[in-house]
Design a protein around this motif. Structure first.
Motif, PDB file in Angstrom:
ATOM      1  N   PRO A   1       0.696  -1.177   0.096  1.00 33.64           N
ATOM      2  CA  PRO A   1       0.003   0.157  -0.042  1.00 33.64           C
ATOM      3  C   PRO A   1       0.973   1.156   0.037  1.00 33.64           C
ATOM      4  N   ALA A   2       1.843   1.364   0.768  1.00 31.13           N
ATOM      5  CA  ALA A   2       2.752   2.445   0.781  1.00 31.13           C
ATOM      6  C   ALA A   2       3.465   2.385  -0.400  1.00 31.13           C
ATOM      7  N   GLY A   3       3.870   1.653  -1.213  1.00 28.91           N
ATOM      8  CA  GLY A   3       4.531   1.548  -2.392  1.00 28.91           C
ATOM      9  C   GLY A   3       3.543   2.018  -3.478  1.00 28.91           C
ATOM     10  N   ALA A   4       2.279   1.529  -3.381  1.00 33.18           N
ATOM     11  CA  ALA A   4       1.368   2.446  -4.395  1.00 33.18           C
ATOM     12  C   ALA A   4       0.999   3.666  -4.090  1.00 33.18           C
ATOM     13  N   ARG A   5       1.040   4.443  -3.082  1.00 32.96           N
ATOM     14  CA  ARG A   5       1.134   5.570  -2.689  1.00 32.96           C
ATOM     15  C   ARG A   5       2.221   6.482  -3.373  1.00 32.96           C
ATOM     16  N   LEU A   6       3.296   6.023  -3.304  1.00 33.48           N
ATOM     17  CA  LEU A   6       4.556   6.515  -3.848  1.00 33.48           C
ATOM     18  C   LEU A   6       4.588   6.355  -5.607  1.00 33.48           C
ATOM     19  N   ALA A   7       4.049   4.939  -6.118  1.00 31.61           N
ATOM     20  CA  ALA A   7       3.909   5.018  -7.416  1.00 31.61           C
ATOM     21  C   ALA A   7       2.696   5.909  -8.015  1.00 31.61           C
TER      22      ALA A   7
END
Length: 234
Positions: free
Chosen positions: A108-114
């Motif tokens: 989920p954190a990776g998706a926010r950055l993406a």
């Protein structure tokens, strides 16, 4: 991947898998002479294999006791070989549970950055993966490969070098989970959930991207639980 090849690699893998499966319990001793005879290899090969496993934290040589299997919590759990052996062990519910928790923290954190940092190339990679997953003629192996490609592309789109190092952890476990889930006729269709992630990242909507990934992971967890318990997916 492991750098070991040939007979050395085969013996390392064989012993590693025995330990992961619990065929040799923590605290039990491995008898080098017995292993030589059972496997039909030289003492040098066995010694080298045990040295490799010791470096991975799986065994420990102790005076007067020989080589002892160490508890799972002392293993190098992020080692590529150890990850793969655990992923191959269908009975290792603890590994699947740990994987789910790591994914809940990371993706989920990776998706926010993406959503904030993705490039046109990142979006193209994500779209290609979804299209391959949606192909009605795709084999199970092809769907698994496309699913792995999607999650790799999502972490890549975050453009965080340290985050990308977690790809191996997620990909190794995800491959085992996918082979279990995508090979089961009762599985839920995950393409819409993946497409929702893609759409949110494409729009640059960080909140929506995080929600979409959490929904995707929840679906994945339900599929695994249903299959391992023998129940129909909810």
């Amino acid at each position: 991947m492991s750098v070991f090849r040939g007979i050395h690699g085969a013996v390392v893998a064989h012993l590693g898998e025995l330990i992961v499966r619990g065929d040799v319990a923590p605290g039990a001793a491995l008898d080098p002479v017995k292993l030589e005879n059972e496997l039909g290899v030289s003492r040098t090969v066995v010694r080298e294999a045990l040295r490799v496993l010791a470096a991975k934290g799986m065994v420990d040589a102790r005076p007067k006791r020989g080589t002892i299997v160490r508890p799972r919590e002392e293993w190098a759990l992020l080692d590529a070989d150890v990850l793969r052996w655990q992923a191959q062990n269908r009975a290792d519910d603890a590994f699947l549970s740990d994987l789910a928790e790591v994914r809940d923290i990371v993706e989920p954190a990776g998706a926010r950055l993406a959503a904030a940092r993705r490039t046109d190339a990142d979006l193209a990679a994500l779209r290609d993966a979804v299209e391959r997953m949606a192909d009605p003629d795709a084999t199970v192996d092809a769907v698994v490969a496309a699913d792995l490609a999607f999650h790799r592309a999502l972490l890549t789109a975050a453009h965080n070098a340290l985050l990308r190092q977690l790809e191996e952890v997620i990909a190794t476990g995800l491959r085992a989970r996918d082979l279990l889930v995508h090979g089961d006729s009762r599985r839920d269709d995950s393409v819409p959930a993946h497409r929702a992630v893609l759409d949110a990242v494409t729009r640059g909507d960080a909140d929506a991207a995080e929600r979409a990934v959490r929904d995707l992971l929840a679906r994945a967890d339900r599929d695994v639980r249903a299959i391992t318990s023998g129940k129909e997916p909810e």
